[in-house]
Scaffold this active site. Structure first.
Site, PDB file in Angstrom:
ATOM      1  N   ARG A 178      11.918  14.482   7.734  1.00  0.00           N
ATOM      2  CA  ARG A 178      11.210  13.534   8.592  1.00  0.00           C
ATOM      3  C   ARG A 178      11.689  13.554  10.039  1.00  0.00           C
ATOM      4  O   ARG A 178      11.047  12.950  10.892  1.00  0.00           O
ATOM      5  CB  ARG A 178      11.320  12.132   7.996  1.00  0.00           C
ATOM      6  N   ARG A 180      -0.791  -8.586  -1.318  1.00  0.00           N
ATOM      7  CA  ARG A 180      -1.445  -9.423  -2.316  1.00  0.00           C
ATOM      8  C   ARG A 180      -0.990 -10.865  -2.185  1.00  0.00           C
ATOM      9  O   ARG A 180      -1.747 -11.788  -2.449  1.00  0.00           O
ATOM     10  CB  ARG A 180      -1.128  -8.944  -3.732  1.00  0.00           C
TER      11      ARG A 180
END
Lengths: 244, 244, 244, 244
Positions: C185, C101
């Site tokens: 992971r 943003r």
């Protein structure tokens, strides 16, 4: 000053728990929107056994985060402050506990450890001491009140209350946190009191949501071996190093 | 059975704390990679005051998640089990606490509440009771050992130990959790003991990381008003309803 | 619009990590105060190997909460938004991520999946598309600015940025969360990208704190079997049902 | 490739929510056991208005931990991956999100930002680009499948999917986390999309549990001032420095 026994009551749990877990698991792999499937989950068009089957299988393979969507709220009384201190160490949970600062403990009840209860001499000594506690608490409160400390008398006098002092607590845990709690606290290494609490909670969980809790319990139950060392194992399961 | 005083020692904290917070804040809005900027943060090319200024400003506007990157680890002794029970209710933290199950408490020390210490009659009653505790604990241990319960004697006998019993704990909190802890526990409504602990921790935090802790303290300090009701406010700050 | 490679830098970690873990473990079972033992931990009077031995043994038996006292802070660049979305699902951690943003992505870099890189035809299609992304982003920003939306142009135009878009993030995890992260992971079932990130973090952790991370990795490494189902196992470890 | 609109459905919430919150608050200060009071809470003997009054008053004074006992589970569709990435940064919640690794996105839907929708030229460019995305995704999947990567084709091809790509998610938050979520995400500084999601959730929460959510919303609503800086405030509330 009297003995108090453990009591565990289920106040509330997430409704349509199995359906919610099934919907959560399915949303991960499904192209559609589970809200559209929801009525068919509730009306049995997708049979509960099928839902339970999926949920159990995924859980078994170690993907346990979706079971967080379902929570249980219990009201517990008849546990000691020793036990509640252990209990609140489980941080993935919410607790609302009776305050010794705000509640006057003139009629304090206490937890009697079974090993002490079984030895008459020990029990007598324990119970006599509980009466001494009552006197000390009452004396200190009176003195504090007489010296103008009425509003804080409870919170100062309570320093003499024993670990055995009974407490009450409302607690909420989700299914993932509950399973972890059972891993640690249904183990023979856990103290008898929190183990009794965990066992009582597990009985309720199993009845209400067998798809998640039929296989719950101490870690050994899930691992197939005891993760503790030789010194601490209870012997029910083989040690890891003794596995083929 | 002797009195014990609070002692708080900082064992460890995240090094280059200000630089790490600055880097974390900056990474959110910066096109480059803060690892490339890192040497210039450490060698003062970007002056510490500039770093502190940014960190304080962003924190003040309520964006406090980056301050989580920095943690403090304290060793604490001289707090009661009453206090440690309150302490561990702060769930965004890590605790390693001395176990009454494994450590024999024959030389138990205790916390003496100041209000009791100030009233000679109360103090005498309290100290006499602590000796009764010592006797009860020793008697119960002896009986349990004599009945073949040596390995579990501590954990059963400890049911007579008081809330006043001293405990030691190693605790780690990140800066966001610390600020929240100070909000609640530096407040006049907090019990004197955990407030003394919080105050001692705050002194250390302020010295080590003023950019984050110069403005820390009870909630009123940050809010500008007391969020409590009329009944419970200490009066130092106006109530919210009395704000213009 | 150019390819970007993974880069993982350790910014900071808890100093005297082994000593802190040893102190935390010891405080649980020790009658004294670890702050008094602290100087002897630092000056080697209690040898590091002895400290490491205790820490590893306790950890192995499944008592892993004390390892939370030590944290690692990494700066990471060269991961895709697909990867960062997976990463931030690990909730016991702190993140400060570059904002699409606030940062203009006119020179967006991207992550090229190895399987695509290895097939020239796929790579060509992928790279051509990344140029289309760049045009679409630039066009949309221009149009939005021309229509008076300058201040919000980034946040609206970024809707065309791909999952491949590179992002940078500062992240802090404690050792317990790190070990759990590696369980999931470093597994062959994890996507290649987050696995590469986990592997890179593990290399650093192992070097810095072998007492905790020498044995860390995918769950199978710790369990001794693969917890996945037949369909998903990579075959390196036996399935649980195939254990004796 | 078509536009998709936000849809928020409440799947489940803790039943007897007000009663549970009342019971939790009361247990803290009550000498008795709330499980004994529970039937009277449910049958209206203790009127709901009285229960709601207590709960609101305690909440207002900042003691919000008991509201954690009640959770809401929502199914959400029609949000972008940009939005879901922001959403899952709220760590005190549980998420089960549709996987782009397992679900083929050949018919990907997308979120069209309102500012783009309002400018015909921007909308046209955006929609044209979404068709390019569809082609690139299809081409890459075909190439990967042709090269024997069928099982991983989704997870590699998805690198071209845009932030605008629609996703679906099941999420559970307790009331305390929800109130915090509304603080941040109902604020004018939040991005339009997560703000629309937060607003839709708040409407449901308010209807279901007004005692907790009647006063919920952006932080300014609760604080009475805007905590942001001059640069970022929306102007609806005075800045803190402008308060008397």
């Amino acid at each position: 000053m009297a003995e108090k026994k453990l009591r565990v009551e289920l106040l509330s749990m997430t409704p349509n728990a199995l359906e919610l877990l099934y919907a959560a698991f399915r949303q991960c792999y499904h192209a559609g929107f589970v809200a559209d499937m929801w009525p068919r989950l509730l009306n049995g068009e997708i049979p509960p056994e099928k839902q339970a089957g999926l949920v159990s299988r995924v859980l078994e393979s170690g993907h346990d985060s979706p079971v967080e969507h379902v929570s249980f709220s219990f009201a517990v009384e008849g546990i000691s402050r020793a036990c509640s201190h252990q209990l609140v160490r489980h941080r993935l949970a919410s607790y609302s506990q009776q305050s010794q600062r705000y509640v006057t403990e003139s009629d304090m009840e206490y937890i009697l450890p079974p090993a002490i209860a079984r030895i008459p001499e020990a029990r007598e000594r324990f119970e006599a001491f509980m009466q001494e506690v009552g006197s000390a608490y009452a004396d200190l409160r009176d003195i504090l009140v007489a010296h103008g400390r009425a509003s804080k008398a409870n919170e100062d006098a309570r320093f003499v209350l024993p670990q055995a002092a009974e407490t009450k607590i409302v607690l909420t845990m989700n299914c993932r946190a509950l399973r972890h709690f059972f891993h640690l606290r249904c183990c023979a290494r856990a103290q008898w009191e929190i183990r009794a609490l965990a066992d009582a909670m597990l009985v309720i969980c199993r009845e209400k949501l067998p798809a998640i809790f039929a296989t719950a319990g101490a870690r050994c139950v899930e691992l197939g071996y005891c993760p503790e060392s030789e010194r601490f194992t209870c012997g029910k399961y083989p040690l890891r190093k003794d596995m083929a």
